[in-house]
Design a protein around this motif. Sequence first.
Motif, PDB file in Angstrom:
ATOM      1  N   VAL A  68      64.913  86.311  -8.652  1.00  0.00           N
ATOM      2  CA  VAL A  68      63.662  85.548  -8.656  1.00  0.00           C
ATOM      3  C   VAL A  68      63.094  85.599  -7.246  1.00  0.00           C
ATOM      4  O   VAL A  68      63.783  85.242  -6.289  1.00  0.00           O
ATOM      5  N   ARG A 117      61.501  75.127   1.450  1.00  0.00           N
ATOM      6  CA  ARG A 117      62.636  75.371   0.567  1.00  0.00           C
ATOM      7  C   ARG A 117      63.788  74.493   1.024  1.00  0.00           C
ATOM      8  O   ARG A 117      64.162  74.524   2.190  1.00  0.00           O
ATOM      9  N   LYS A 146      68.904  79.327  -6.541  1.00  0.00           N
ATOM     10  CA  LYS A 146      67.905  80.273  -7.049  1.00  0.00           C
ATOM     11  C   LYS A 146      68.605  81.548  -7.502  1.00  0.00           C
ATOM     12  O   LYS A 146      69.502  82.051  -6.837  1.00  0.00           O
ATOM     13  N   TYR A 192      58.997  73.157  -7.609  1.00  0.00           N
ATOM     14  CA  TYR A 192      59.817  74.141  -8.308  1.00  0.00           C
ATOM     15  C   TYR A 192      61.254  73.635  -8.277  1.00  0.00           C
ATOM     16  O   TYR A 192      61.691  73.054  -7.291  1.00  0.00           O
ATOM     17  N   ASP A 193      61.998  73.898  -9.328  1.00  0.00           N
ATOM     18  CA  ASP A 193      63.400  73.487  -9.373  1.00  0.00           C
ATOM     19  C   ASP A 193      64.245  74.668  -9.839  1.00  0.00           C
ATOM     20  O   ASP A 193      64.002  75.240 -10.894  1.00  0.00           O
ATOM     21  N   HIS A 194      65.233  75.017  -9.033  1.00  0.00           N
ATOM     22  CA  HIS A 194      66.083  76.175  -9.313  1.00  0.00           C
ATOM     23  C   HIS A 194      67.497  75.768  -9.726  1.00  0.00           C
ATOM     24  O   HIS A 194      68.365  76.626  -9.824  1.00  0.00           O
ATOM     25  N   ASP A 195      67.744  74.484  -9.995  1.00  0.00           N
ATOM     26  CA  ASP A 195      69.133  74.070 -10.226  1.00  0.00           C
ATOM     27  C   ASP A 195      69.654  74.484 -11.599  1.00  0.00           C
ATOM     28  O   ASP A 195      68.910  74.659 -12.549  1.00  0.00           O
ATOM     29  N   TRP A 210      67.011  75.516  -3.715  1.00  0.00           N
ATOM     30  CA  TRP A 210      66.842  76.920  -3.338  1.00  0.00           C
ATOM     31  C   TRP A 210      68.206  77.624  -3.286  1.00  0.00           C
ATOM     32  O   TRP A 210      68.311  78.812  -3.577  1.00  0.00           O
ATOM     33  N   ARG A 259      68.178  74.680 -15.537  1.00  0.00           N
ATOM     34  CA  ARG A 259      68.097  76.027 -16.099  1.00  0.00           C
ATOM     35  C   ARG A 259      68.715  76.053 -17.499  1.00  0.00           C
ATOM     36  O   ARG A 259      68.145  76.589 -18.442  1.00  0.00           O
ATOM     37  N   HIS A 299      60.138  74.003  -3.017  1.00  0.00           N
ATOM     38  CA  HIS A 299      61.208  74.546  -3.854  1.00  0.00           C
ATOM     39  C   HIS A 299      62.442  73.670  -3.653  1.00  0.00           C
ATOM     40  O   HIS A 299      62.895  73.495  -2.520  1.00  0.00           O
ATOM     41  N   LEU A 337      63.930  78.810 -13.969  1.00  0.00           N
ATOM     42  CA  LEU A 337      63.518  77.700 -13.126  1.00  0.00           C
ATOM     43  C   LEU A 337      62.437  76.928 -13.870  1.00  0.00           C
ATOM     44  O   LEU A 337      61.966  77.367 -14.915  1.00  0.00           O
TER      45      LEU A 337
END
Length: 153
Positions: free
Chosen positions: A122, A130, A118, A30-33, A115, A37, A112, A44
Amino acid sequence: MVDQDRIERGSCFCGKIVAHVRGEPFWINYDHDDDCRKALGSPLTVWIGYRQEQISFRENTPKTFSKTPGVLRTFCEKCGSSIGYVDEGLPAEYWLTIGFMDNPERFKPEMHAFWSMKLPWVEFADDLPRTPGYSRRRDPAIGDPSTRARERR
């Protein structure tokens, strides 16, 4: 067990860009950067990491765009679908977005990344590791999204 005969197919929304991918991915996260985005228009994404030699594009090749130094994003010029990216800080790797894959259910994330970026609404109930930044060792000379976020403010 690693399946060297595994073949996955990815395609864009309109079908102009099609790729066949041989073998197992080496990493899924998972990528939250915030850069991803913005580029994908999603809160994400899930990136699937392959070696560049594992991926072959059929007939048509993706177009490229770069806003972030060292990162070259790929997309379909006809429908705009995001396909993936290559990163100078991660040599010989090609990261495909899960939305490009024809069978996304086959790719379970292992971690993740970013994080610390994030979005607050979410939520995840998983117990995956993470990390506040990259999930893989990367050349720090290329830059870091958390630094770029501070520069934009």
